[in-house]
Design a protein around this motif. Structure first.
Motif, PDB file in Angstrom:
ATOM      1  N   LEU A  64      36.441  22.983 -18.831  1.00  0.00           N
ATOM      2  CA  LEU A  64      36.792  24.240 -18.840  1.00  0.00           C
ATOM      3  C   LEU A  64      38.355  24.039 -18.830  1.00  0.00           C
ATOM      4  O   LEU A  64      39.036  23.199 -18.057  1.00  0.00           O
ATOM      5  N   SER A  65      39.108  24.977 -19.775  1.00  0.00           N
ATOM      6  CA  SER A  65      40.615  24.957 -19.809  1.00  0.00           C
ATOM      7  C   SER A  65      41.093  26.485 -19.303  1.00  0.00           C
ATOM      8  O   SER A  65      40.693  27.385 -20.137  1.00  0.00           O
ATOM      9  N   ALA A  66      41.821  26.303 -18.062  1.00  0.00           N
ATOM     10  CA  ALA A  66      42.155  27.578 -17.472  1.00  0.00           C
ATOM     11  C   ALA A  66      43.454  27.289 -16.760  1.00  0.00           C
ATOM     12  O   ALA A  66      43.697  26.189 -16.378  1.00  0.00           O
ATOM     13  N   PRO A  67      44.204  28.463 -16.487  1.00  0.00           N
ATOM     14  CA  PRO A  67      45.438  28.405 -15.964  1.00  0.00           C
ATOM     15  C   PRO A  67      45.133  27.603 -14.272  1.00  0.00           C
ATOM     16  O   PRO A  67      44.023  28.115 -13.764  1.00  0.00           O
ATOM     17  N   GLU A  68      46.228  26.960 -13.883  1.00  0.00           N
ATOM     18  CA  GLU A  68      45.870  26.471 -12.314  1.00  0.00           C
ATOM     19  C   GLU A  68      46.030  27.687 -11.476  1.00  0.00           C
ATOM     20  O   GLU A  68      45.519  27.638 -10.495  1.00  0.00           O
ATOM     21  N   GLN A  69      47.227  28.715 -11.881  1.00  0.00           N
ATOM     22  CA  GLN A  69      47.503  29.617 -11.131  1.00  0.00           C
ATOM     23  C   GLN A  69      47.866  30.618 -11.980  1.00  0.00           C
ATOM     24  O   GLN A  69      48.500  30.825 -13.143  1.00  0.00           O
ATOM     25  N   MET A  70      47.557  32.110 -11.545  1.00  0.00           N
ATOM     26  CA  MET A  70      47.928  33.193 -12.377  1.00  0.00           C
ATOM     27  C   MET A  70      48.117  34.398 -11.091  1.00  0.00           C
ATOM     28  O   MET A  70      47.870  34.453 -10.314  1.00  0.00           O
ATOM     29  N   GLU A  71      48.693  35.572 -11.914  1.00  0.00           N
ATOM     30  CA  GLU A  71      48.819  36.728 -11.030  1.00  0.00           C
ATOM     31  C   GLU A  71      47.699  37.688 -11.371  1.00  0.00           C
ATOM     32  O   GLU A  71      47.049  37.571 -12.339  1.00  0.00           O
ATOM     33  N   PRO A  72      47.397  38.458 -10.325  1.00  0.00           N
ATOM     34  CA  PRO A  72      46.499  39.333 -10.619  1.00  0.00           C
ATOM     35  C   PRO A  72      46.774  40.462 -11.640  1.00  0.00           C
ATOM     36  O   PRO A  72      47.773  40.593 -12.067  1.00  0.00           O
ATOM     37  N   ASN A  73      45.794  41.616 -11.619  1.00  0.00           N
ATOM     38  CA  ASN A  73      45.873  42.773 -12.640  1.00  0.00           C
ATOM     39  C   ASN A  73      46.306  42.091 -14.206  1.00  0.00           C
ATOM     40  O   ASN A  73      46.977  42.576 -14.802  1.00  0.00           O
ATOM     41  N   GLY A  74      45.487  41.140 -14.572  1.00  0.00           N
ATOM     42  CA  GLY A  74      45.867  40.622 -15.992  1.00  0.00           C
ATOM     43  C   GLY A  74      44.492  39.761 -16.440  1.00  0.00           C
ATOM     44  O   GLY A  74      43.512  39.585 -15.634  1.00  0.00           O
ATOM     45  N   PRO A  75      44.792  39.418 -17.665  1.00  0.00           N
ATOM     46  CA  PRO A  75      43.449  38.641 -18.096  1.00  0.00           C
ATOM     47  C   PRO A  75      43.456  37.164 -17.860  1.00  0.00           C
ATOM     48  O   PRO A  75      44.460  36.423 -17.888  1.00  0.00           O
ATOM     49  N   LEU A  76      42.315  36.842 -17.362  1.00  0.00           N
ATOM     50  CA  LEU A  76      42.007  35.335 -17.394  1.00  0.00           C
ATOM     51  C   LEU A  76      41.311  34.988 -18.393  1.00  0.00           C
ATOM     52  O   LEU A  76      40.031  35.169 -18.461  1.00  0.00           O
ATOM     53  N   ARG A  77      41.790  33.973 -19.256  1.00  0.00           N
ATOM     54  CA  ARG A  77      41.347  33.421 -20.300  1.00  0.00           C
ATOM     55  C   ARG A  77      40.820  32.029 -19.952  1.00  0.00           C
ATOM     56  O   ARG A  77      41.499  31.145 -19.517  1.00  0.00           O
TER      57      ARG A  77
END
Length: 784
Positions: free
Chosen positions: A25-38
């Protein structure tokens, strides 16, 4: 020394080779809410001839921890270690002295029931639980999934499962989702109108610029916030946390919205939307007016229908014509509102929907598609309580209650006949169970009701032996000692064309019902969940279906129509079945509503908040029946008391010392003890209902479920057939056949400070509703 034995075991792991897919799986380690998680998924190990598929779930780790959920592991399932299947054949066991050594201690309890399904509270924030469904990977073994993350701060676990025709694989990883300023909000799980509590806000700096954080809070609907001491902004340093307390109250029922907006030092605008449920947990009361509308007469109704009811809790159901005589709309609505869910009650609620789809739609229970869905859901839920031998349990899979088996099988048979889908295997097992129970039934001289019902269901499916039916009618007529049982055997004979013996059994049923002049008998245990009123309705329904004229249909109809008390689920369901069998034309010819003619049956259900004055006119040349049923929570305090029972609620520390519930603080943990005292000898299937005040929540229900009662050794408890630990109440079903008092208990914790309404605890006989009692209502103060 005594002989001893030693064994050595080694596990040899199986190498799956090309049977296991490699998934990454390739995904960001950290992200902000209210946005797309690819999330990009790479599946390696497929061959050119196989098509691989993958599913991806993204779930809040907190939800997974609550249920103890582990990431799916198909490779471990297929290729992992199995329990050893070995045998030891020697004589050493005869040489070893089994009486040597210390006795082992067996301890019940622990977290074995940690995955028990408890009903969650109404969510105050949006939950994170996404699932992609099957996705075909491309020729290079890649796929991509995007989830739109809501306003959420926490950790999301990604769980992928891949498979092809010849291999399986899986992968998981976590993604941290958070804002530069994390805003956490704590609300009570629910409030009642008039309650006061607080909204607790916690702001934590996690990354980015420090400094001034702007703050704005507002609410809609019936929520009042005390913002007098709330600052317009606060200063946050690196990794600093600040807490703010906002007093609040609610004045109306509903799901109210609260919005909190902050502006970060970096200029980013963050908004958190919260939901505060406001509920009234007090029991409803129902009032039915049965009127005769003479030819040419007009009756007017206004908000006076809801006098003495709390605003927003009332509703009314109006009906005229043939259905009003039986109060069919009111009974159907009462079954829909019934709050409990044993197998009999689910069946009783769904059975009339098979025949009253038009009436159900008029009552606002949904269109035909919704009715189809509701019946399908009832079938699915009932089948979760079916044992492998085809029998059904009252609250969980079980066996032993032939009458319940026949009742559920009757519903499934009727549902199939009406075109609903019933799984063939489950239905065949249900029929096999009835057939086996009938074939191996011992001879009897009393209590033939379960056998009669089983024979009726089998006869409807063409699976009953006509010789058995004739034997029971000729030799065992008096053994069917309830009117319903005699009628059911008569209906079974009619299905096989033996009208003479059928009429003989219906005549026996009619004699029995005539001898039971009152529907308000003393409280007696009936294994068939019945009453005289239920038997009268069932007799009328079956006699019409069987075409038997030996019963006085008019007298039975009048008996049902004259019922002046609340009905049980059995009484309601069979009364509706009688109405369906008897009322061929449910129309309301000649009825005018505010001067306009009514097309089809006249049925109106209107909520208190939107009820407008209405004039109902009978423009026909003959009188017609008019029924008005009003339901709501009384605006006045109902005193403790009841009929047939008394119930009290007291609180104790975990050590057994009495507790004043108005002197508790947030975090205190104590025991709620419910004591029920019967006033008569007999028996009943009781439901004990203790609604919680908003400041309490049930703590560790597994403590009482597992039997680990070391802390509560001072307390004498009685067993319950079924318990439910809901977010807003404790429920217990108890089969009690004694005039001695019994006690139930559960552990609660004070979780929110405030001033809360404390609803009354209640007990009721589910199949003789006039036997019920309630404790006092009051208010509860929880200190910070």
């Amino acid at each position: 020394l005594n002989p001893s034995r030693a064994l050595g075991l080694a596990y040899a792991k199986v190498d799956p080779g090309d049977k296991q897919l490699s998934v990454s799986l390739s995904a960001p380690e950290q992200m902000e809410p209210n946005g797309p998680l690819r999330v990009d998924i790479d599946v390696a190990g497929t061959n050119a001839t196989d098509t691989a598929y993958v599913t991806l779930a993204a779930v809040d780790v907190g939800i997974l921890n609550l249920t103890g959920f582990q990431s799916p592991d198909p490779a471990g399932h297929y290729f992992g270690q199995r329990r050893l299947g070995i045998e030891i054949r020697d004589v050493y066991g005869r040489l070893i002295n089994g009486m040597n050594g210390a006795m082992g201690a067996v301890r019940s309890g622990g977290d074995a029931l940690a995955q028990a399904g408890l009903q969650s509270p109404p969510p105050t924030e949006e939950l994170v639980a996404f699932f992609s469904g099957p996705i075909a990977v491309d020729a290079s073994g890649r796929a991509s999934v995007t989830f739109d993350m809501p306003d959420f701060n926490g950790t999301v676990k990604l769980m992928a499962v891949a498979w092809s025709a010849s291999a399986v694989g899986q992968a998981d990883r976590e993604v941290l989702v958070r804002d530069p300023i994390v805003l956490s909000a704590s609300l009570p799980r629910f409030l009642a109108p008039g309650d006061t509590s607080r909204l607790l806000l916690e702001l934590t700096h996690t990354e980015g610029p420090t400094g001034r954080v702007g703050l704005d809070v507002f609410a809609t609907g019936g929520v009042q916030l005390d913002l007098a001491t709330l600052p317009r902004g606060i200063d946050l340093t690196e990794s600093e946390s600040r807490k703010l307390v906002i007093p609040l109250s609610v004045d109306s029922v509903g799901d109210h919205s609260i919005s909190v907006t902050i502006t970060t030092p970096g200029g980013k605008l963050l908004t958190k939307d919260l939901t505060l449920p406001a509920r009234i947990n007090d029991p409803e009361i129902s009032t039915t007016q049965r009127l005769t509308l003479a030819a040419g007469e007009t009756l007017s109704f206004d908000q006076g229908l809801f006098a003495d009811l709390r605003p927003g809790t009332g509703s009314t159901i109006m009906s005229a014509g043939p259905l009003a005589r039986f109060d069919a709309p009111g009974l159907l609505a009462a079954l829909d509102r019934y709050p409990y869910g044993c197998t009999e009650q689910i069946t009783s609620g769904a059975l009339p929907l098979l025949y009253f789809d038009d009436l159900s739609a008029a009552l606002g229970l949904g269109d035909s598609a919704r009715i189809q869905e509701r019946v399908d859901q009832a079938i699915a839920q009932i089948l979760t309580r079916q044992s492998s031998n085809g029998a059904f349990g009252l609250w969980r899979p079980g066996t032993g209650d032939l009458w319940l088996d026949a009742y559920v099988s009757d519903f499934l048979s009727r549902a199939r006949a009406q075109g609903f889908e019933v799984p063939q295997l489950a239905f065949r097992q249900a029929m096999d169970n009835l057939r086996n129970r009938v074939n191996f039934a011992p001879d009897f001289d009393t209590d033939g009701g379960p056998i009669a019902y089983a024979l009726l269901v089998l006869a409807r499916e063409g699976a009953a032996a006509v010789g058995d039916l004739r034997y029971y009618a000729d030799v065992k007529t008096e053994a069917f000692d309830t009117p319903l049982a005699a009628a059911q055997l008569g209906a079974a004979l009619a299905l096989y064309g033996d009208q003479l013996r059928s009429d003989q059994m219906f005549a026996s049923a009619a004699r029995q019902i005539a001898a039971r002049t009152s529907d308000e008998t003393s409280q007696l245990w009936r294994a068939d969940y019945g009453s005289n009123l239920r038997d009268a309705a069932g007799l009328l329904s079956l006699a019409v279906e069987a075409g038997s004229d030996v019963v006085n249909r008019s007298a039975l109809s009048q008996r049902i129509a004259n019922a002046s008390r609340s009905m049980s689920t059995q009484e309601s369901a069979w009364s509706l079945m009688a109405a369906h069998a008897l009322v061929q034309d449910p129309g309301s010819a000649g009825i005018l509503v505010n001067g306009a003619p009514v097309d089809g049956p006249f049925v109106r259900t209107v909520a208190q908040d939107i009820f407008a004055p209405v004039d109902i006119t009978n423009a026909s040349a003959v009188a017609t029946d008019l029924t008005i049923t009003t339901v709501g929570v009384p605006a006045y305090e109902v005193a403790a008391g009841g009929y047939g029972y008394a119930i009290t609620r007291t609180y104790f520390t975990m050590e057994g010392a009495p507790v004043d519930p108005n002197l508790v603080r947030v975090g205190d943990r104590f025991v709620t003890v419910l004591r029920v005292k019967p006033f008569e000898k007999g028996g009943a299937r009781l439901m004990v209902n203790d609604p919680l005040p908003a400041g309490f929540e049930i703590d560790n229900p597994n403590l009482l479920r597992s039997g680990d009662l070391k802390e509560l050794s001072w307390l004498e408890l009685n067993g319950a057939t079924h318990t439910e630990f809901r977010s807003d109440r404790f429920l217990a079903a108890v089969d009690w056949r004694s005039d001695q008092a019994f006690q139930l208990a559960y552990v609660v914790r004070a979780v929110s400070p405030g001033d809360f309404h404390h609803p009354a605890a209640s007990v009721e006989d589910m199949y003789n509703p006039r036997y019920r009692a309630r404790a006092d209502t009051g208010r509860l103060l929880v200190a910070q």
